[in-house]
Write a protein that holds these residues in place. Structure first.
Motif, PDB file in Angstrom:
ATOM      1  N   GLN A 117       0.833  -1.210   0.000  1.00 12.78           N
ATOM      2  CA  GLN A 117       0.000   0.000   0.000  1.00 12.78           C
ATOM      3  C   GLN A 117       0.860   1.249   0.000  1.00 12.78           C
ATOM      4  O   GLN A 117       0.645   2.180  -0.778  1.00 12.78           O
ATOM      5  CB  GLN A 117      -0.864  -0.003   1.253  1.00 12.78           C
ATOM      6  CG  GLN A 117      -2.327  -0.285   0.963  1.00 12.78           C
ATOM      7  CD  GLN A 117      -3.108  -0.367   2.251  1.00 12.78           C
ATOM      8  OE1 GLN A 117      -2.683   0.162   3.273  1.00 12.78           O
ATOM      9  NE2 GLN A 117      -4.235  -1.038   2.202  1.00 12.78           N
ATOM     10  N   TYR A 118       1.864   1.212   0.924  1.00 17.78           N
ATOM     11  CA  TYR A 118       2.709   2.393   1.051  1.00 17.78           C
ATOM     12  C   TYR A 118       3.491   2.636  -0.221  1.00 17.78           C
ATOM     13  O   TYR A 118       3.639   3.787  -0.657  1.00 17.78           O
ATOM     14  CB  TYR A 118       3.665   2.235   2.233  1.00 17.78           C
ATOM     15  CG  TYR A 118       2.973   2.399   3.558  1.00 17.78           C
ATOM     16  CD1 TYR A 118       2.001   3.404   3.731  1.00 17.78           C
ATOM     17  CD2 TYR A 118       3.266   1.583   4.638  1.00 17.78           C
ATOM     18  CE1 TYR A 118       1.355   3.553   4.932  1.00 17.78           C
ATOM     19  CE2 TYR A 118       2.624   1.731   5.847  1.00 17.78           C
ATOM     20  CZ  TYR A 118       1.661   2.718   5.989  1.00 17.78           C
ATOM     21  OH  TYR A 118       1.015   2.865   7.169  1.00 17.78           O
ATOM     22  N   GLU A 119       3.940   1.531  -0.828  1.00 11.90           N
ATOM     23  CA  GLU A 119       4.697   1.694  -2.074  1.00 11.90           C
ATOM     24  C   GLU A 119       3.824   2.312  -3.151  1.00 11.90           C
ATOM     25  O   GLU A 119       4.243   3.197  -3.884  1.00 11.90           O
ATOM     26  CB  GLU A 119       5.247   0.344  -2.535  1.00 11.90           C
ATOM     27  CG  GLU A 119       6.609   0.061  -1.928  1.00 11.90           C
ATOM     28  CD  GLU A 119       7.088  -1.338  -2.203  1.00 11.90           C
ATOM     29  OE1 GLU A 119       6.334  -2.123  -2.814  1.00 11.90           O
ATOM     30  OE2 GLU A 119       8.209  -1.651  -1.787  1.00 11.90           O
ATOM     31  N   LYS A 120       2.567   1.821  -3.176  1.00 13.42           N
ATOM     32  CA  LYS A 120       1.627   2.356  -4.156  1.00 13.42           C
ATOM     33  C   LYS A 120       1.421   3.853  -3.914  1.00 13.42           C
ATOM     34  O   LYS A 120       1.458   4.667  -4.822  1.00 13.42           O
ATOM     35  CB  LYS A 120       0.289   1.610  -4.021  1.00 13.42           C
ATOM     36  CG  LYS A 120      -0.200   1.002  -5.330  1.00 13.42           C
ATOM     37  CD  LYS A 120      -1.512   0.332  -5.106  1.00 13.42           C
ATOM     38  CE  LYS A 120      -1.376  -1.160  -5.303  1.00 13.42           C
ATOM     39  NZ  LYS A 120      -2.608  -1.864  -4.949  1.00 13.42           N
ATOM     40  N   ARG A 121       1.227   4.150  -2.608  1.00 19.47           N
ATOM     41  CA  ARG A 121       0.972   5.535  -2.251  1.00 19.47           C
ATOM     42  C   ARG A 121       2.176   6.412  -2.577  1.00 19.47           C
ATOM     43  O   ARG A 121       2.043   7.536  -3.059  1.00 19.47           O
ATOM     44  CB  ARG A 121       0.659   5.615  -0.749  1.00 19.47           C
ATOM     45  CG  ARG A 121      -0.575   6.455  -0.493  1.00 19.47           C
ATOM     46  CD  ARG A 121      -0.867   6.534   0.966  1.00 19.47           C
ATOM     47  NE  ARG A 121      -1.681   5.412   1.409  1.00 19.47           N
ATOM     48  CZ  ARG A 121      -2.037   5.254   2.676  1.00 19.47           C
ATOM     49  NH1 ARG A 121      -1.629   6.091   3.606  1.00 19.47           N
ATOM     50  NH2 ARG A 121      -2.801   4.246   3.021  1.00 19.47           N
ATOM     51  N   LEU A 122       3.349   5.821  -2.292  1.00 15.59           N
ATOM     52  CA  LEU A 122       4.592   6.557  -2.543  1.00 15.59           C
ATOM     53  C   LEU A 122       4.735   6.830  -4.036  1.00 15.59           C
ATOM     54  O   LEU A 122       5.064   7.953  -4.458  1.00 15.59           O
ATOM     55  CB  LEU A 122       5.761   5.691  -2.059  1.00 15.59           C
ATOM     56  CG  LEU A 122       7.051   6.425  -1.745  1.00 15.59           C
ATOM     57  CD1 LEU A 122       6.824   7.406  -0.611  1.00 15.59           C
ATOM     58  CD2 LEU A 122       8.118   5.417  -1.373  1.00 15.59           C
ATOM     59  N   ALA A 123       4.431   5.813  -4.839  1.00 13.22           N
ATOM     60  CA  ALA A 123       4.525   5.971  -6.293  1.00 13.22           C
ATOM     61  C   ALA A 123       3.553   7.049  -6.750  1.00 13.22           C
ATOM     62  O   ALA A 123       3.893   7.920  -7.565  1.00 13.22           O
ATOM     63  CB  ALA A 123       4.217   4.636  -6.964  1.00 13.22           C
ATOM     64  N   ALA A 124       2.344   6.998  -6.164  1.00 11.74           N
ATOM     65  CA  ALA A 124       1.334   7.996  -6.531  1.00 11.74           C
ATOM     66  C   ALA A 124       1.828   9.384  -6.162  1.00 11.74           C
ATOM     67  O   ALA A 124       1.682  10.350  -6.936  1.00 11.74           O
ATOM     68  CB  ALA A 124       0.024   7.677  -5.809  1.00 11.74           C
ATOM     69  N   ALA A 125       2.429   9.474  -4.962  1.00 12.39           N
ATOM     70  CA  ALA A 125       2.923  10.763  -4.497  1.00 12.39           C
ATOM     71  C   ALA A 125       4.020  11.286  -5.414  1.00 12.39           C
ATOM     72  O   ALA A 125       4.049  12.472  -5.768  1.00 12.39           O
ATOM     73  CB  ALA A 125       3.446  10.628  -3.071  1.00 12.39           C
ATOM     74  N   ALA A 126       4.915  10.380  -5.817  1.00 14.31           N
ATOM     75  CA  ALA A 126       6.010  10.778  -6.711  1.00 14.31           C
ATOM     76  C   ALA A 126       5.447  11.281  -8.033  1.00 14.31           C
ATOM     77  O   ALA A 126       5.878  12.315  -8.557  1.00 14.31           O
ATOM     78  CB  ALA A 126       6.939   9.590  -6.934  1.00 14.31           C
ATOM     79  N   GLU A 127       4.453  10.544  -8.498  1.00 10.63           N
ATOM     80  CA  GLU A 127       3.799  10.914  -9.760  1.00 10.63           C
ATOM     81  C   GLU A 127       3.209  12.329  -9.630  1.00 10.63           C
ATOM     82  O   GLU A 127       3.428  13.203 -10.474  1.00 10.63           O
ATOM     83  CB  GLU A 127       2.706   9.880 -10.029  1.00 10.63           C
ATOM     84  CG  GLU A 127       1.869  10.132 -11.255  1.00 10.63           C
ATOM     85  CD  GLU A 127       2.610   9.738 -12.514  1.00 10.63           C
ATOM     86  OE1 GLU A 127       2.105  10.059 -13.597  1.00 10.63           O
ATOM     87  OE2 GLU A 127       3.719   9.148 -12.414  1.00 10.63           O
TER      88      GLU A 127
END
Lengths: 217, 297
Positions: A117-127
């Protein structure tokens, strides 16, 4: 457990009674035999010098009964004070270990899920961040162009006004120069004229000049 | 009268292995090297005797206390002293610490997981576990006492393994009848066969007789196996030591004595192993018989 104990109690009685029955068989059979045996065993125990029983399979009913009693008492005592608590303790430990393993597996699965989840969120945040930067850059570019354009427009306007001002000033200067030169010419002309003109001519000239005034203004 | 001058006299050798009313100790501890067991009944007159075809098979019932009775009680006390404190530690739910705890728990778990549960099935095994644990450790301590100097192995007298085998037999028959019903257990001794009616009438009683006889023989052999192993081991040790006495008067003593001692030491090691092995086998076969009674065929 209860049935087991019952069975063993019966077994102990069986051992006892069977040995006793075997042993008691004889006196009922005949007195002669008994006395004969008694005589046989006379010196048997007292000094231990009697002919030893060398039969390796010989059974001592006393020892059999003693063994049965000791065994059953041991089973009862250990059963109550050792085996039951040990079984319960082992069971408890096993179940707690199983629970711990299950809990560990669950928390590991949960952690993995959270990590994902966090990785997904992190990726979204980076995006999102790169989006924001790109937007900002685009906006900044637009703004820059706008500012430059405005500045250029303002500068052009300023220059135009300056040119206009210069034009006006030049015109004014030109007209002042023209006036001054007229005045000078007039002054010069009048100086020249004053010496040769007479009083009548003089007044005539003034009159002409006065006539000319309104048209000048 | 046994000839005590001949070290190889059968009576003399077996006398060292068999039960007695005294402990053999060095002469420093007791007159003539025999420490007598205190008696509750002074007279050694038999209370009852039995006449069987084989001479001396059943000794007289005389209420005399013997060495092996004392050793059995000592063994039982050792087991209580070992296992009751252990039970308190295990009950607290802690992890095993220390050599003794690990040693005893390893054996307990081995009996439970490798003997009782495979032989009886996980569901029923726990009911018989106290019996199997007691059998294993009682036989083991009786065997091991034979390795203690001046003591002896109570399992080396037929009465002890006999009584224990009778215990197993009672548990087997009792458990079988409790599970299958008294009739079901005995009829279950005959395996199911598709036979014509006439043949069945003829064969089934014979098979029943064979199976029931087999049931008795199995348990008899259970006792004999333990007895033979313990007695044979101790007899061999006695013979090896007797070589020293036999050669005492000749020059061969110089060679025989060290060889005998080395041999006896090596055999004692083997005896230690046999003590554990026979306790395991007795317990394992008891579990198998119980398993067969509870889950026929």
């Amino acid at each position: 457990m209860k049935t087991l104990l019952n069975i063993l109690a019966i077994a102990a009685i069986l051992v006892g009674t069977s040995s006793l029955a075997l042993a008691a068989d004889e006196p009922a059979g005949g007195h002669d035999a008994t006395t004969a045996h008694a005589a046989d065993g006379h010196g048997h125990g007292a000094e231990g010098h009697a002919e030893p029983n060398t039969n390796p399979l010989s059974i001592d009913p006393d020892l059999a009964i003693c063994t049965a009693i000791v065994f059953v008492l041991l089973l009862l005592f250990l059963g109550k004070f050792a085996w039951r608590p040990i079984m319960a303790g082992l069971e408890k430990r096993e179940s707690s270990i199983a629970e711990n393993i299950q809990a560990a597996e669950e928390s590991a699965a949960k952690a993995a899920q959270q990590l994902e989840q966090y990785e997904k969120r992190l990726a979204a945040a980076a995006e999102e961040a790169s989006q924001i930067v790109a937007n900002a850059q685009r906006e900044a570019e637009t703004r820059r162009q706008q500012i430059v354009a405005e500045a250029e427009a303002a500068a052009a306007k300023e220059r135009e006004r300056a040119i206009e001002d210069i034009k006006i000033a030049k015109n004014a200067a030109l007209s002042q120069i023209a006036e001054a030169s007229v005045n000078t010419a007039v002054g010069l002309a009048s100086n020249i004229v004053r010496r040769e003109i007479k009083a009548s001519d003089h007044s005539q000239l003034i009159k002409d000049a006065l006539d000319q005034f309104p048209s000048r203004n | 009268m046994a000839d005590h001058d001949d070290p190889f006299d059968a009576g003399h050798l077996i006398g060292h292995v068999k039960d007695a009313e005294y402990f053999e100790v060095p002469h420093a501890f007791a007159l003539d090297g025999k420490l007598k067991v205190p008696q509750i009944r002074e007279s050694s007159e038999p209370i009852a005797t039995v006449q069987v075809p084989i001479e001396g098979l059943v000794e007289p019932f005389d209420l005399r206390i013997t060495k092996f009775m004392c050793l059995e009680v000592i063994g039982a006390i050792i087991l209580v002293v070992l296992f009751v404190p252990l039970a308190n530690k295990i009950r607290s739910g802690g992890r095993p610490m220390g050599r003794l705890w690990n040693l005893l728990e390893a054996m307990l778990l081995f009996i439970r997981d490798e003997v009782a549960r495979p032989a009886i099935g996980k569901h029923d095994a726990d009911k018989f576990l106290p019996f199997l644990w007691t059998v294993f450790f009682f036989v083991l301590i009786c065997n091991l006492l034979g390795m203690v100097p001046w003591a002896g192995s109570p399992t080396g007298a037929f009465a002890t393994p006999g009584a224990l085998a009778l215990m197993t037999f009672s548990v087997v028959v009792g458990a079988g009848m409790a599970k299958m019903g008294p009739v079901g257990f005995w009829t279950g001794q005959v395996p199911h066969m598709d036979l014509p009616f006439v043949l069945a009438i003829l064969l089934k009683p014979m098979i029943f007789a064979i199976e029931v006889l087999g049931l008795f023989i199995k348990h008899f052999v259970l006792a004999v196996r333990l007895l033979a192993n313990m007695m044979a081991g101790h007899l061999v040790l006695a013979v090896l030591i007797a070589f020293i006495a036999a050669s005492a008067k000749s020059f061969a003593f110089v060679g025989v004595a060290p060889a005998s001692i080395l041999g006896a030491t090596a055999l004692s090691m083997l005896e230690l192993f046999v003590a554990f092995l026979q306790a395991y086998i007795f317990c394992f076969l008891s579990a198998l018989f119980i398993g067969m009674a509870v889950h026929p065929h």
